[in-house]
Write a protein that holds these residues in place. Structure first.
Motif, PDB file in Angstrom:
ATOM      1  N   ALA A  87      -0.820  -9.306   7.001  1.00  0.00           N
ATOM      2  CA  ALA A  87      -0.672  -7.929   6.521  1.00  0.00           C
ATOM      3  C   ALA A  87      -1.696  -7.620   5.425  1.00  0.00           C
ATOM      4  CB  ALA A  87       0.750  -7.715   6.002  1.00  0.00           C
ATOM      5  N   LEU A  88      -1.908  -8.562   4.501  1.00  0.00           N
ATOM      6  CA  LEU A  88      -2.918  -8.380   3.451  1.00  0.00           C
ATOM      7  C   LEU A  88      -4.309  -8.220   4.052  1.00  0.00           C
ATOM      8  CD1 LEU A  88      -4.029  -8.495   0.522  1.00  0.00           C
ATOM      9  CD2 LEU A  88      -3.995 -10.994   0.726  1.00  0.00           C
ATOM     10  N   THR A  89      -4.598  -8.976   5.098  1.00  0.00           N
ATOM     11  CA  THR A  89      -5.927  -8.942   5.702  1.00  0.00           C
ATOM     12  C   THR A  89      -6.257  -7.567   6.271  1.00  0.00           C
ATOM     13  OG1 THR A  89      -5.710 -11.291   6.248  1.00  0.00           O
ATOM     14  CG2 THR A  89      -7.448 -10.076   7.361  1.00  0.00           C
ATOM     15  N   VAL A  90      -5.280  -6.883   6.832  1.00  0.00           N
ATOM     16  CA  VAL A  90      -5.515  -5.537   7.371  1.00  0.00           C
ATOM     17  C   VAL A  90      -6.071  -4.629   6.284  1.00  0.00           C
ATOM     18  CG1 VAL A  90      -4.455  -3.508   8.413  1.00  0.00           C
ATOM     19  CG2 VAL A  90      -3.695  -5.787   9.102  1.00  0.00           C
ATOM     20  N   LEU A  91      -5.413  -4.599   5.132  1.00  0.00           N
ATOM     21  CA  LEU A  91      -5.839  -3.723   4.039  1.00  0.00           C
ATOM     22  C   LEU A  91      -7.180  -4.165   3.462  1.00  0.00           C
ATOM     23  CD1 LEU A  91      -2.397  -3.360   2.213  1.00  0.00           C
ATOM     24  CD2 LEU A  91      -3.439  -1.802   3.858  1.00  0.00           C
ATOM     25  N   ALA A  92      -7.371  -5.472   3.344  1.00  0.00           N
ATOM     26  CA  ALA A  92      -8.587  -5.990   2.732  1.00  0.00           C
ATOM     27  C   ALA A  92      -9.821  -5.698   3.586  1.00  0.00           C
ATOM     28  CB  ALA A  92      -8.452  -7.488   2.489  1.00  0.00           C
ATOM     29  N   VAL A  93      -9.706  -5.895   4.902  1.00  0.00           N
ATOM     30  CA  VAL A  93     -10.850  -5.628   5.776  1.00  0.00           C
ATOM     31  C   VAL A  93     -11.168  -4.133   5.796  1.00  0.00           C
ATOM     32  CG1 VAL A  93     -11.720  -5.765   8.138  1.00  0.00           C
ATOM     33  CG2 VAL A  93     -10.410  -7.660   7.197  1.00  0.00           C
ATOM     34  N   ALA A  94     -10.153  -3.290   5.767  1.00  0.00           N
ATOM     35  CA  ALA A  94     -10.383  -1.844   5.711  1.00  0.00           C
ATOM     36  C   ALA A  94     -11.167  -1.478   4.454  1.00  0.00           C
ATOM     37  CB  ALA A  94      -9.050  -1.100   5.748  1.00  0.00           C
ATOM     38  N   GLY A  95     -10.803  -2.073   3.312  1.00  0.00           N
ATOM     39  CA  GLY A  95     -11.539  -1.806   2.081  1.00  0.00           C
ATOM     40  C   GLY A  95     -12.965  -2.316   2.143  1.00  0.00           C
ATOM     41  N   LEU A  96     -13.150  -3.478   2.716  1.00  0.00           N
ATOM     42  CA  LEU A  96     -14.492  -4.061   2.824  1.00  0.00           C
ATOM     43  C   LEU A  96     -15.415  -3.142   3.624  1.00  0.00           C
ATOM     44  CD1 LEU A  96     -15.176  -7.792   3.763  1.00  0.00           C
ATOM     45  CD2 LEU A  96     -16.603  -5.955   4.640  1.00  0.00           C
ATOM     46  N   VAL A  97     -14.892  -2.592   4.726  1.00  0.00           N
ATOM     47  CA  VAL A  97     -15.734  -1.784   5.609  1.00  0.00           C
ATOM     48  C   VAL A  97     -15.945  -0.380   5.071  1.00  0.00           C
ATOM     49  CG1 VAL A  97     -15.892  -0.788   7.929  1.00  0.00           C
ATOM     50  CG2 VAL A  97     -15.036  -3.115   7.634  1.00  0.00           C
ATOM     51  N   LEU A  98     -14.939   0.174   4.395  1.00  0.00           N
ATOM     52  CA  LEU A  98     -14.969   1.593   4.051  1.00  0.00           C
ATOM     53  C   LEU A  98     -15.361   1.901   2.609  1.00  0.00           C
ATOM     54  CD1 LEU A  98     -11.722   2.659   5.946  1.00  0.00           C
ATOM     55  CD2 LEU A  98     -14.093   2.907   6.715  1.00  0.00           C
ATOM     56  N   VAL A  99     -15.126   0.978   1.683  1.00  0.00           N
ATOM     57  CA  VAL A  99     -15.411   1.266   0.269  1.00  0.00           C
ATOM     58  C   VAL A  99     -16.871   0.949  -0.034  1.00  0.00           C
ATOM     59  CG1 VAL A  99     -14.866   0.652  -2.117  1.00  0.00           C
ATOM     60  CG2 VAL A  99     -13.030   0.865  -0.426  1.00  0.00           C
ATOM     61  N   PRO A 100     -17.627   1.893  -0.590  1.00  0.00           N
ATOM     62  CA  PRO A 100     -19.056   1.659  -0.833  1.00  0.00           C
ATOM     63  C   PRO A 100     -19.324   0.957  -2.163  1.00  0.00           C
ATOM     64  CG  PRO A 100     -18.494   3.908  -1.411  1.00  0.00           C
ATOM     65  CD  PRO A 100     -17.232   3.277  -0.880  1.00  0.00           C
ATOM     66  N   GLY A 101     -20.543   0.457  -2.318  1.00  0.00           N
ATOM     67  CA  GLY A 101     -21.010  -0.066  -3.595  1.00  0.00           C
ATOM     68  C   GLY A 101     -20.498  -1.444  -3.940  1.00  0.00           C
ATOM     69  N   PRO A 102     -20.686  -1.860  -5.205  1.00  0.00           N
ATOM     70  CA  PRO A 102     -20.307  -3.208  -5.661  1.00  0.00           C
ATOM     71  C   PRO A 102     -18.846  -3.583  -5.461  1.00  0.00           C
ATOM     72  CG  PRO A 102     -21.774  -2.184  -7.256  1.00  0.00           C
ATOM     73  CD  PRO A 102     -21.432  -1.122  -6.242  1.00  0.00           C
ATOM     74  N   PRO A 103     -17.872  -2.619  -5.466  1.00  0.00           N
ATOM     75  CA  PRO A 103     -16.479  -3.030  -5.215  1.00  0.00           C
ATOM     76  C   PRO A 103     -16.279  -3.759  -3.889  1.00  0.00           C
ATOM     77  CG  PRO A 103     -16.533  -0.805  -6.103  1.00  0.00           C
ATOM     78  CD  PRO A 103     -17.954  -1.190  -5.834  1.00  0.00           C
ATOM     79  N   VAL A 104     -17.291  -3.719  -3.025  1.00  0.00           N
ATOM     80  CA  VAL A 104     -17.162  -4.425  -1.757  1.00  0.00           C
ATOM     81  C   VAL A 104     -16.905  -5.907  -1.980  1.00  0.00           C
ATOM     82  CG1 VAL A 104     -19.625  -4.942  -1.452  1.00  0.00           C
ATOM     83  CG2 VAL A 104     -18.166  -4.658   0.551  1.00  0.00           C
ATOM     84  N   TYR A 105     -17.411  -6.458  -3.091  1.00  0.00           N
ATOM     85  CA  TYR A 105     -17.200  -7.883  -3.367  1.00  0.00           C
ATOM     86  C   TYR A 105     -15.720  -8.194  -3.599  1.00  0.00           C
ATOM     87  CZ  TYR A 105     -22.238  -8.568  -3.815  1.00  0.00           C
ATOM     88  OH  TYR A 105     -23.587  -8.645  -3.564  1.00  0.00           O
ATOM     89  N   LEU A 106     -15.003  -7.267  -4.238  1.00  0.00           N
ATOM     90  CA  LEU A 106     -13.567  -7.444  -4.455  1.00  0.00           C
ATOM     91  C   LEU A 106     -12.835  -7.528  -3.113  1.00  0.00           C
ATOM     92  CD1 LEU A 106     -10.945  -7.477  -6.111  1.00  0.00           C
ATOM     93  CD2 LEU A 106     -11.051  -4.972  -6.153  1.00  0.00           C
ATOM     94  N   PHE A 107     -13.204  -6.655  -2.195  1.00  0.00           N
ATOM     95  CA  PHE A 107     -12.532  -6.658  -0.897  1.00  0.00           C
ATOM     96  C   PHE A 107     -12.948  -7.858  -0.053  1.00  0.00           C
ATOM     97  CE2 PHE A 107     -12.060  -2.191  -2.149  1.00  0.00           C
ATOM     98  CZ  PHE A 107     -10.702  -2.036  -1.935  1.00  0.00           C
TER      99      PHE A 107
END
Length: 385
Positions: free
Chosen positions: A264-284
Motif C-alpha cells: 500500500a505504501l509503494t502505491v503512494l510512493a511511486v505516484a509521488g516519484l513520477v508526478l512530483v517535480p524537482g528535488p523532492p523526487v529523492y524523498l519519494f
C-alpha cells in the motif's frame, strides 16, 4: 553468507547502473538499453526454477563460488564487447550466474538462521547492500575509465567466491544437509502462486525504476550523471535498511500484515516519484525503496513455509524468478519512453503494487512445517480472517 550475497547481487544492480553509460557512450536508445536489462533477466528467469528443483534434490555447495564468478565475469566483459549482440550474450551469462546462486544460497542461509526472520533479514540485507553499492562501484570505474574499464568490475566476484567458499566450510555438515528437502508439511500451491504474482508486480516496479530512475531524475532535476547516480543509490540503499527493518517488524506484527502495508505504501510512493517535480523526487525514491524492500525477506520465508517440501523451488521463485522476471517488462517500458516520454512510461508502475496488494488479500500466515494448512493463520493480522 550475507557478505557473499552482497558480492553476487552487486551484479544485478550493476546492469541497471550501466544503462546510462551505454546510452551516453554507445548512443543506445531507451529500448536498446533496456534490452541489456532484458538479457540479464530472460535466461535467468528461465533457468531459475531448474536450479531450485536441483537443489531440492541434491546439495550443491560448490555452486555458490562458481555462480559468483560467473555473475561477475559477464558484467565485467559487457563494456568491452565489440557489438550489441555480444554485450547481450555476456550479460545473459551473468544472469545465469545470479540464477544459479540464489536457490542454494537461500537454503543454506535458512539452515544457518534456524528459521529466524531476523537471520533471513540479514541474509537479504547483504544482497540489497550489494545492489546499493553497485551504482557507486560502476560510477567510480566507468566515470574514470569509460566502459573499457569494465573488467575491473570482476573484483567483487573474486571476493564473493572466496566468501561463499568460506561460508560453506564454516557451515560444515549443517550447510551440506541443507541441500535435501526433509521438511514435514503440505505444499500449499494456491497461496504460493498468489504470493508469487504479487512479487512479480513488485519486481516489474523495481526493475523498471532501476533501469530508468537515474535517467528520469537527471531529466526532472536538470542534474548530471552524479544526480542520477545518487537517485539509484537512494533506491538501493534505502532497500538495504528496509530489509533489516522488515525482519524486525515481521516478528512484532506478523509477516502478512507487514507485506500488505508495504505494498500500500509503494502505491503512494511511486505516484509521488513520477508526478512530483524537482528535488523532492529523492524523498519519494526513498519511500518507494522502503515500500519495495521492507517485505523482501518476508517473501522468501513465506514462500519457503508455503512449500515446505520444496524449499529450493520456493527460494528460486521468490528470491530469483520473480525478481529477474521484472526485466522482461523493461523493453516495453523503454519502447514506450522512446515513443512518448520517460514520465509517461513510468506511470503504469503506479498501478502494479495496487494489483499486488489485491493478490495478497485473504492470504493466511503459514505456520511452521508440520502444522496442517487449515490451521495456518496469524491471529495478530485481522486481514487474514
Amino acid at each position: 553468507m550475507s557478505l557473499g550475497h552482497a558480492c553476487v547481487d552487486v551484479y544485478q544492480g550493476a546492469v541497471a547502473a550501466l544503462v546510462p553509460h551505454f546510452v551516453a557512450e554507445r548512443a543506445y536508445s531507451y529500448a536498446a538499453a533496456s534490452g541489456v536489462v532484458l538479457a540479464a533477466s530472460l535466461l535467468s528467469s528461465l533457468v531459475q526454477p531448474l536450479f531450485g528443483v536441483l537443489t531440492d534434490r541434491w546439495a550443491m555447495p560448490w555452486l555458490l563460488p562458481l555462480s559468483a564468478l560467473t555473475a561477475g565475469a559477464g558484467v565485467a566483459l559487457s563494456g568491452v564487447m565489440g557489438s550489441y549482440a555480444l554485450t547481450l550474450a555476456v550479460v545473459a551469462v551473468s544472469g545465469v550466474g545470479v540464477a544459479a546462486y540464489h536457490p542454494e544460497a537461500a537454503r543454506v542461509a535458512r539452515a544457518v538462521a534456524q528459521g529466524r526472520h531476523t537471520g533471513m533479514g540479514w541474509f537479504s540485507f547483504g544482497g540489497n547492500a550489494g545492489f546499493a553499492l553497485a551504482p557507486l562501484l560502476v560510477f567510480a570505474v566507468v566515470a574514470t575509465g569509460g566502459l573499457r574499464a569494465s573488467p575491473l568490475l570482476v573484483v567483487p566476484a573474486l571476493a564473493g567466491a572466496a566468501l561463499c567458499a568460506a561460508a560453506v566450510r564454516s557451515a560444515g555438515s549443517g550447510g551440506r544437509s541443507a541441500g535435501a528437502s526433509a521438511a514435514v508439511g503440505e505444499d500449499d500451491w494456491g497461496p504460493f502462486l498468489r504470493l508469487s504474482g504479487a512479487v512479480v508486480c513488485r519486481s516489474v516496479v523495481f526493475v523498471g525504476l532501476s533501469t530508468f530512475v537515474s535517467l528520469y531524475v537527471r531529466e526532472r532535476t536538470g542534474g548530471g550523471a552524479a544526480a542520477g547516480t545518487a537517485a539509484l543509490f537512494v533506491l538501493y540503499a534505502g532497500g538495504a535498511v528496509g530489509t533489516l527493518a522488515g525482519g524486525r517488524l515481521a516478528e512484532r506484527y506478523g509477516r502478512m500484515a507487514v507485506v500488505r502495508r508495504s505494498y500500500a505504501l509503494t502505491v503512494l510512493a511511486v505516484a509521488g516519484l513520477v508526478l512530483v517535480p524537482g528535488p523532492p523526487v529523492y524523498l519519494f525514491v526513498a519511500l518507494t525503496s522502503a515500500g519495495l524492500y521492507v517485505p523482501f525477506s518476508q517473501h522468501i520465508t513465506l514462500g519457503q513455509d508455503l512449500l515446505p517440501r520444496r524449499v529450493g523451488t520456493a527460494s528460486g521463485v521468490t528470491l530469483g524468478l520473480t525478481v529477474s522476471v521484472g526485466g522482461l517488462a523493461a523493453p516495453a517500458l523503454g519502447a514506450l519512453a522512446d515513443a512518448t516520454s520517460l514520465r509517461t512510461a513510468l506511470l503504469p508502475l503506479v498501478a502494479l503494487p495496487a494489483l499486488g496488494r489485491l493478490l495478497l488479500c485473504g492470504l493466511r500466515e503459514p505456520a511452521p512445517p508440520g502444522v496442517p494448512v487449515a490451521e495456518r493463520a496469524d491471529p495478530r493480522d485481522p486481514a487474514a480472517r
